[in-house]
Scaffold this active site. Sequence first.
Site, short mmCIF file in Angstrom:
data_model
loop_
_atom_site.label_atom_id
_atom_site.label_comp_id
_atom_site.label_asym_id
_atom_site.label_seq_id
_atom_site.Cartn_x
_atom_site.Cartn_y
_atom_site.Cartn_z
N ASN A 111 -26.86 22.78 -76.19
CA ASN A 111 -26.50 21.98 -77.37
C ASN A 111 -27.69 21.17 -77.89
O ASN A 111 -27.91 21.06 -79.10
CB ASN A 111 -25.34 21.03 -77.03
CG ASN A 111 -24.02 21.77 -76.87
OD1 ASN A 111 -23.84 22.86 -77.43
ND2 ASN A 111 -23.11 21.21 -76.09
N LYS B 56 -22.58 21.79 -65.85
CA LYS B 56 -22.36 21.94 -67.30
C LYS B 56 -23.41 21.18 -68.12
O LYS B 56 -23.87 21.68 -69.15
CB LYS B 56 -20.95 21.46 -67.66
CG LYS B 56 -19.86 22.46 -67.29
CD LYS B 56 -18.47 21.87 -67.42
CE LYS B 56 -17.99 21.80 -68.84
NZ LYS B 56 -16.55 21.42 -68.90
N ARG C 105 -28.45 7.36 -52.95
CA ARG C 105 -29.89 7.55 -52.79
C ARG C 105 -30.45 6.51 -51.82
O ARG C 105 -29.93 5.41 -51.70
CB ARG C 105 -30.59 7.49 -54.15
CG ARG C 105 -30.37 8.76 -54.94
CD ARG C 105 -31.16 8.80 -56.22
NE ARG C 105 -30.41 8.22 -57.33
CZ ARG C 105 -30.71 8.41 -58.60
NH1 ARG C 105 -31.74 9.15 -58.92
NH2 ARG C 105 -30.01 7.86 -59.56
N ASN D 262 -21.65 9.90 -71.91
CA ASN D 262 -20.20 9.96 -71.73
C ASN D 262 -19.73 8.95 -70.68
O ASN D 262 -18.54 8.86 -70.38
CB ASN D 262 -19.74 11.38 -71.35
CG ASN D 262 -20.27 11.83 -69.99
OD1 ASN D 262 -21.07 11.13 -69.36
ND2 ASN D 262 -19.82 12.99 -69.55
N TYR E 221 -27.02 20.86 -58.55
CA TYR E 221 -28.03 20.06 -59.25
C TYR E 221 -29.34 20.85 -59.38
O TYR E 221 -29.90 20.97 -60.47
CB TYR E 221 -28.27 18.76 -58.49
CG TYR E 221 -29.24 17.81 -59.16
CD1 TYR E 221 -28.93 17.19 -60.36
CD2 TYR E 221 -30.47 17.51 -58.58
CE1 TYR E 221 -29.81 16.31 -60.98
CE2 TYR E 221 -31.36 16.63 -59.18
CZ TYR E 221 -31.02 16.04 -60.38
OH TYR E 221 -31.91 15.17 -60.98
N LYS F 108 -30.91 22.29 -63.00
CA LYS F 108 -32.22 21.88 -63.52
C LYS F 108 -33.15 23.08 -63.68
O LYS F 108 -33.94 23.14 -64.64
CB LYS F 108 -32.84 20.83 -62.60
CG LYS F 108 -32.12 19.48 -62.60
CD LYS F 108 -32.23 18.78 -63.93
CE LYS F 108 -31.73 17.35 -63.88
NZ LYS F 108 -31.82 16.66 -65.17
N ASP G 216 -19.96 13.44 -74.74
CA ASP G 216 -20.36 14.35 -73.67
C ASP G 216 -21.22 15.45 -74.28
O ASP G 216 -20.75 16.23 -75.11
CB ASP G 216 -19.10 14.94 -73.02
CG ASP G 216 -19.41 15.90 -71.88
OD1 ASP G 216 -20.59 16.24 -71.69
OD2 ASP G 216 -18.46 16.31 -71.18
#
Length: 326
Positions: free
Chosen positions: A100, A92, A187, A33, A146, A150, A57
């Site tokens: 999905n 999400k 990072r 996306n 995050y 995961k 997305d």
Amino acid sequence: MKRVLITGGAGFLGSHLCDRFIKEGYHVIAMDNLITGDLKNIEHLFKLPNFEFYHHDVSKFIHVPGELDYILHFASPASPIDYLKIPIQTLKVGSLGIHNCLGLARVKGARVLIASTSEVYGDPTVHPQPEEYWGNVNPVGPRGVYDEAKRFQEAMTMAYHTFHGLETRIVRIFNTYGPRMRLNDGRVLPAFIGQALRGEDLTMFGDGSQTRAFCYVDDLVEGIYRLLLSDYAQPVNIGNPDEITIKEFGEEIIKLTGTDQKLISLPLPTDDPKQRKPDITKAKAILGWEPKVSRSEGLKITYEYFKSLSKDELFKMANHREFEKK
């Protein structure tokens, strides 16, 4: 020709995976996306007949016509700046997105490999981190969006594996670097190199005693490819166990770039892991894999890539497409 769908295909890791599967003779469908991905990472593939790009997305229903042999779910924001700017999207893509992908895999009879992360271990109390370690994660901290996305993604994947008999693979990725990283994504490696190239002092968090272990992207992609084609369904760490402190790493970057900037200290962010080093015993035994590219060699290649960026790219801040807050 086998067909593979790579979500997050315009991102740093996703684009390198697209390259590898093209090289191996697959028909590659990249989906992104572009919230953090960039088309310039894959524009060299657009002319190929065995490459397609879907601007979509994965948190919304996925439709891909035709057969699919493999699905690699690599769509996700993946840096500290992302977690703060787009926390809902981060959650999400690790929940609705994986649901999905798994649903599509069931329909197509495809094997799924998901990109998990060393962040599932949180701020670890066990060092180095083996796959059996359950982690030390703060679910309501700023990094929780995050880490928990995961962890949920792993749980959902394993549920489809055990309940539906779906073929699944889980890779836990440790710090990875190389060309196509977003320069200003927060990072440490791109931050240090970007600061060096802009003539700024290098900013480390805390006293720099926290450790990381950096794996060059080509090594990581090789490990992922081997895991996908293996018959092992439990999580596998893929990373380079060559551990270094952030302070030592900053000094390496200063030496590499030939700059005379100082290392300066900023307050340590909330829940920032103090140690990070993979135990890769399983990857060695099951996949016959271990990293081959030394940090000095990988950093030279990465530095050359960042030096090739335009002034505009060098000085722009990390941007995200504006999404509705929902």
